[in-house]
Design a protein around this motif. Structure first.
Motif, short mmCIF file in Angstrom:
data_model
loop_
_atom_site.label_atom_id
_atom_site.label_comp_id
_atom_site.label_asym_id
_atom_site.label_seq_id
_atom_site.Cartn_x
_atom_site.Cartn_y
_atom_site.Cartn_z
N ALA A 1 0.82 -1.21 0.00
CA ALA A 1 0.00 0.00 0.00
C ALA A 1 0.85 1.26 0.00
N MET A 2 2.11 1.13 0.34
CA MET A 2 2.97 2.32 0.43
C MET A 2 3.21 2.97 -0.92
N VAL A 3 3.11 2.20 -2.00
CA VAL A 3 3.27 2.80 -3.33
C VAL A 3 2.02 3.57 -3.75
N ALA A 4 0.97 3.48 -2.94
CA ALA A 4 -0.27 4.22 -3.21
C ALA A 4 -0.53 5.27 -2.14
N ILE A 5 0.53 5.72 -1.50
CA ILE A 5 0.36 6.68 -0.40
C ILE A 5 -0.30 7.98 -0.87
N ASP A 6 0.01 8.45 -2.07
CA ASP A 6 -0.61 9.68 -2.55
C ASP A 6 -2.11 9.53 -2.63
N GLN A 7 -2.58 8.40 -3.19
CA GLN A 7 -4.02 8.18 -3.32
C GLN A 7 -4.69 8.06 -1.95
N ILE A 8 -3.99 7.44 -1.00
CA ILE A 8 -4.58 7.21 0.32
C ILE A 8 -4.54 8.47 1.17
N VAL A 9 -3.37 9.09 1.24
CA VAL A 9 -3.15 10.20 2.18
C VAL A 9 -3.55 11.55 1.60
N ASN A 10 -3.19 11.80 0.35
CA ASN A 10 -3.48 13.11 -0.24
C ASN A 10 -4.84 13.20 -0.91
N GLN A 11 -5.42 12.05 -1.23
CA GLN A 11 -6.70 12.06 -1.93
C GLN A 11 -7.84 11.53 -1.05
N ALA A 12 -7.85 10.23 -0.80
CA ALA A 12 -8.97 9.61 -0.08
C ALA A 12 -9.24 10.28 1.26
N ALA A 13 -8.19 10.58 2.00
CA ALA A 13 -8.37 11.15 3.34
C ALA A 13 -8.86 12.60 3.31
N LYS A 14 -8.76 13.26 2.15
CA LYS A 14 -9.01 14.70 2.10
C LYS A 14 -10.32 15.11 1.44
N TRP A 15 -10.95 14.23 0.66
CA TRP A 15 -12.08 14.64 -0.16
C TRP A 15 -13.24 15.16 0.67
#
Length: 355
Positions: free
Chosen positions: A91-105
């Motif tokens: 999952a660490m290679v998808a940190i942008d999607q998880i941390v910068n996107q999913a968590a912020k919408w």
């Protein structure tokens, strides 16, 4: 046998939660590496594709970053995906999607958008896994506003917490320790939910408070049994959820015992154990009769060799020693009895539950 006595393995409880969630809501789907394989992600997804179809339970290419983005996009338009990462590191290679996107919408769009997705991440240890496949970085994710982080320790909670996570409108990081898949415990039939954010008192005692999560909760339970044989009674509190976290139960316990030991399967520095110690010292400092103690991994990468692993992972002996230390009692060096034949990086075959 009554419903509450029905025994399931941890892996079966996860499987049942996914099966019931798929059946209850057509917007739920399951995706991940190896999901439809015969082994079914340690048995947690076995049989789901045959029952619910290849359009709702399916494999994915080895492109975690891209697929996590696809999963997020589907969540934003009404789906409720459950994505399985065979290792937390994947999952660490998808940190942008998880941390910068999913968590912020939800925040960025004033509550008008939600991203209801569950990201299953598997942690744990074992000979040969080494620094890149055995990390437990739950405090990373718990640090991110907008993400919920769940770490069940029992089959009952694994099922109830996963159902609650699937139904939650926030993105949920659901972390499973692979040594737990074989333990068993009472699991009711049908849909039920364990609320996110509420710890569980596993055992009651008046001398010391043991706080833990995931696999370390079971180590704390075993340690409490050893301490009980020494005339020391321990509260054992399973966090169950790191974020959100209602610390009321922990504070109440410390007010009774005056002593705190926090057991965490992450490193000492900046690990989640430090969060618990901070909350207690901020909110219940006057109740403490001794400094809190953290039982954690050392600040070093996860080893691969057996020789290093035997001295890397804390266990029952470390928790017992820490509890006795808070009571001002003599304690043994937990590593003193380790011999060349010991294999502390493989599961204890007697460690099956229920707990």
């Amino acid at each position: 046998m009554t419903d509450t006595q029905r025994q399931l393995k941890f892996s079966q409880a996860i499987n049942e939660a996914l099966d019931l969630s798929l059946g209850a809501d057509p917007n739920v789907y399951v995706i991940g590496l190896g999901v439809p394989d015969p082994t079914g992600v340690f048995g947690t997804t076995s049989g789901l594709q045959q029952k619910h179809g290849a359009g709702r339970v399916y494999d994915m290419p080895i492109s975690e970053s891209a697929v996590t983005g696809v999963v997020l996009g589907s969540a934003l338009v009404g789906a409720r995906p459950v994505m399985a990462h065979m290792r937390l590191e994947f999952a660490m290679v998808a940190i942008d999607q998880i941390v910068n996107q999913a968590a912020k919408w939800h925040y960025m769009f004033g509550g008008q958008a939600t991203a209801p997705m569950v990201l299953r991440m598997i942690v744990g240890r074992g000979w040969g896994q080494g620094p890149q496949h055995s990390q437990s970085l739950h405090s990373w994710f718990a640090h991110i506003p907008g993400l919920k982080v769940v770490m069940p320790a029992t089959p009952h909670d694994a099922k109830g917490l996963l159902v609650a996570a699937v139904e939650d409108d926030a993105p949920v990081v659901f972390i499973e320790h692979r040594w737990l898949y074989g333990i068993h415990g009472a699991v009711p039939e049908g849909l039920y939910r364990v609320p996110l954010g509420v710890p569980n008192l596993m055992r009651r005692g008046g001398d010391v408070t043991l706080v833990a999560s995931s696999f370390m909760t079971l180590e704390a339970m075993r340690a409490a049994g050893v301490l009980g044989g020494q005339g020391i009674e321990a509260d054992v509190i399973d966090l169950r959820t790191l974020n959100p976290l209602d610390d009321t139960l922990i504070l109440e316990s410390v007010h009774r015992t005056g002593r705190l030991v926090v057991c965490d399967q992450a490193t000492y520095t900046a690990g989640f154990a430090g969060e618990i110690v901070s909350r207690v010292t901020e909110k219940a400092f006057g109740a403490l009769k001794a400094p809190p103690v953290r039982v954690t991994l050392p600040d070093a990468p996860t080893p691969t060799t057996r020789a290093l692993s035997n001295y890397y992972y804390p266990g029952v002996g470390h928790i017992v020693a820490a509890a006795r230390r808070t009571l001002g009692l003599p304690y043994e060096d937990p590593t003193a009895s380790i011999g060349p034949a010991d294999r502390l990086d493989i599961p204890d075959t007697s460690f099956t539950g229920p707990f």
